[in-house]
Design an enzyme around this catalytic site. Structure first.
Site, PDB file in Angstrom:
ATOM      1  N   LYS A 125       0.815  -1.217   0.000  1.00  0.00           N
ATOM      2  CA  LYS A 125       0.000   0.000   0.000  1.00  0.00           C
ATOM      3  C   LYS A 125       0.849   1.269   0.000  1.00  0.00           C
ATOM      4  O   LYS A 125       0.406   2.316  -0.457  1.00  0.00           O
ATOM      5  CB  LYS A 125      -0.972  -0.015   1.167  1.00  0.00           C
ATOM      6  CG  LYS A 125      -2.024  -1.109   1.000  1.00  0.00           C
ATOM      7  CD  LYS A 125      -3.134  -1.023   2.007  1.00  0.00           C
ATOM      8  CE  LYS A 125      -4.254  -1.997   1.679  1.00  0.00           C
ATOM      9  NZ  LYS A 125      -3.859  -3.425   1.883  1.00  0.00           N
TER      10      LYS A 125
HETATM   11  C1  LIG Z   1      -4.467  -4.493   1.269  1.00  0.00           C
HETATM   12  C2  LIG Z   1      -3.717  -5.776   1.180  1.00  0.00           C
HETATM   13  C3  LIG Z   1      -4.090  -6.804   0.286  1.00  0.00           C
HETATM   14  C4  LIG Z   1      -5.333  -6.715  -0.579  1.00  0.00           C
HETATM   15  O1  LIG Z   1      -5.197  -5.772  -1.586  1.00  0.00           O
HETATM   16  P1  LIG Z   1      -6.502  -5.230  -2.374  1.00  0.00           P
HETATM   17  O2  LIG Z   1      -6.009  -4.111  -3.192  1.00  0.00           O
HETATM   18  O3  LIG Z   1      -7.453  -4.773  -1.289  1.00  0.00           O
HETATM   19  O4  LIG Z   1      -7.057  -6.368  -3.150  1.00  0.00           O
HETATM   20  C5  LIG Z   1      -3.298  -7.935   0.196  1.00  0.00           C
HETATM   21  N1  LIG Z   1      -2.202  -8.073   0.978  1.00  0.00           N
HETATM   22  C6  LIG Z   1      -1.823  -7.126   1.853  1.00  0.00           C
HETATM   23  C7  LIG Z   1      -0.628  -7.352   2.702  1.00  0.00           C
HETATM   24  C8  LIG Z   1      -2.550  -5.935   1.986  1.00  0.00           C
HETATM   25  O5  LIG Z   1      -2.164  -5.001   2.864  1.00  0.00           O
END
Ligand SMILES: *Cc1c(COP(=O)(O)O)cnc(C)c1O
Length: 482
Positions: A125
């Site tokens: 993220k």
């Molecule tokens: C947010 C997250 C996901 C999922 O990603 P999306 O974009 O919501 O599908 C997967 N793995 C981790 C570690 C995350 O923080």
């Protein structure tokens, strides 16, 4: 060429076309839909040839310029240069090259891990959120405006938002988290921030209680307007756009020529990450397949297998060892379905009227579902036992520790892999973030990046509150002068 954005639920009369900076700070479109480009910009073969050797920041500038036409080029260039530097994404495995920003680590020929989690909070993220922080600061200064970001988190999103927004002019962050429900490491990551514009609020309750308070405050339209309450959730278009860049970078890293194709495997929750992959593919990046992996919360896997979308209630949502994928309803999924149904906003309004009233929909009998293979999606799911086995096998076979979410992606990638094409698994977090399950799988602690050693001992700054909408509102009133 101008780039304008439309709503998945809009029609020309009630939803005017917007520019990038007009939708940057917002969430949903006024009609409840999600923003998408009016049409996807294309990546030409000549561009692919030129882009292959670009640095991450230069590539980000080239890709994002296709989505943004209302920030002067020199300013956008400065923003991406500031965002994508090796000192921000420094938490790489030994042997990986931090200057690549998203280094590709080959486990064996044809099977790679794309390192997206080397930023300040050790999850993918950061890749988009760090850009968002710089874009927010820039656009708010230009408009002489301020925003107060209000959110609820059970871990990854909140910390990524705080590390992106810390010290940014014009932005404050009020982040609610469930008191004593996050790991000591996650608490330390967020609560040790001493920046004046970051406010941590620990609610004596569960994540859902925190989430309900955020919804209630945001639904008080007078309060929301007076205190300029905003959000940075996963439906934010700029986050999706920023994520398109690493698919392009990953494609170049995994191939030698632009005649080759690649498969990407993506651990998925809210469908934001893989939605960026879908968009990259629609733009013409040579992606053969997008392999979507879920954990036990398999609402998306079910759709791709059967054509039935059946969001679960919170009571039906399992708490798993890949918690950032524990979703009941995938907030970005509407973007993909919009494309799948031929960009028909009337049909989207019909389908999501059902979703928004707690139901689902079934496309299995329609021609739309027959078209699904054209979009390259395949899917699969992974369980706690699969996760443990994958973490163990990956460590034994390659000497590489992967986190629980990446393990879900890797598990499904191995099920779906074909010998003729490289498979690139997106690494969505580092194992240091999920120590407990790593210890369960391997009997030893994951290594922690140097910068994060001992963070549990730092002084913490957090306001503990009861589950009270009024308490949160008055805390915001005290800290925001209007
Ligand atoms: C947010 C997250 C996901 C999922 O990603 P999306 O974009 O919501 O599908 C997967 N793995 C981790 C570690 C995350 O923080």
């Amino acid at each position: 060429m101008t780039m304008r954005y439309i709503s998945t639920r809009g029609d020309a009369s009630n939803s005017p076309r917007k520019s990038f900076t007009e939708i940057l700070l917002g969430g949903l479109a006024p009609d409840g839909g999600l923003y998408l480009p009016e049409s996807y910009p294309l990546i030409t073969r000549a561009e692919l040839d030129q882009w292959r050797t670009l640095s991450y920041a230069d590539l980000a500038f080239a890709v994002l310029s296709k989505f943004i036409d209302d920030i002067p080029a020199a300013d956008l260039k400065a923003l991406v240069d500031k965002t994508y530097t090796a000192d921000v994404y420094c938490n790489v495995r030994s042997g990986d090259d931090a200057s690549q920003i998203t280094p590709l680590h080959w486990l064996e020929p044809g099977l790679g891990l794309l390192g997206l989690s080397n930023g300040p909070t050790l999850a993918f993220k950061d890749m988009a959120m760090q850009l968002l922080g710089n874009l927010f600061e820039y656009v708010l200064a230009r408009k002489s405006e301020e925003t107060n970001i209000l959110g609820a988190t059970s871990g990854d999103t909140g910390s990524a938002a705080e590390y992106a927004m810390r010290g940014k002019r014009g932005v404050r962050v009020f982040m609610l988290s469930p008191h004593s429900k996050m790991s000591a490491f996650q608490r330390a990551q967020m609560y040790s921030l001493q920046d004046e514009n970051i406010f941590n609020i620990a609610v004596r309750g569960m994540f859902d209680d925190a989430q309900d308070i955020v919804k209630a405050v945001s639904n008080d339209h007078a309060f929301k307007a007076k205190y300029k309450i905003g959000a940075v959730n996963s439906i934010n278009w700029a986050r999706v756009a920023a994520q398109v860049v690493y698919y392009v970078k990953g494609y170049f890293a995994a191939t030698r020529t632009n005649d080759e194709q690649v498969d990407f495997a993506v651990p998925s929750g809210n469908f934001g990450n893989i939605c960026a992959g879908h968009i990259a593919r629609m733009m013409g990046l040579p992606i053969a397949r997008l392999v979507m992996a879920t954990n036990e919360n398999d609402v998306l896997d079910e759709f791709f297998r059967t054509g039935v979308y059946r969001p679960r209630g919170t009571a039906e949502t399992h708490a798993t060892s890949s918690p950032s994928m524990d979703i009941s309803k995938a907030s970005n999924f509407e973007r993909f379905v919009f494309d799948l149904v031929g960009r028909d906003p009337v049909l989207i309004r019909e389908l999501w009227a059902k979703v928004d009233s707690g139901g689902g929909f079934d496309l299995s009998k329609t021609t739309r579902f027959v078209d699904l293979p054209k979009f390259g999606f395949v899917s699969g799911k992974s369980s706690h036992a699969d996760r443990l086995a994958t973490i163990r096998q990956t460590y034994e076979k390659y000497g590489v520790m992967v986190d629980t979410h990446t393990a879900d992606g890797l598990k499904v990638a191995l099920d779906q892999r074909v010998p003729s094409r490289p498979m690139v698994v997106l690494e969505t977090a580092l194992p240091a973030k999920f120590e407990e399950t790593i210890v369960e799988a391997l009997g030893c602690q994951p290594e922690r990046p140097v910068a994060m050693q001992g963070i549990e001992n730092l002084p913490q700054r957090v306001e503990v509150m009861d589950i009270s909408i009024d308490a949160v509102k008055s805390f915001i009133e005290q800290n925001v002068r209007v």
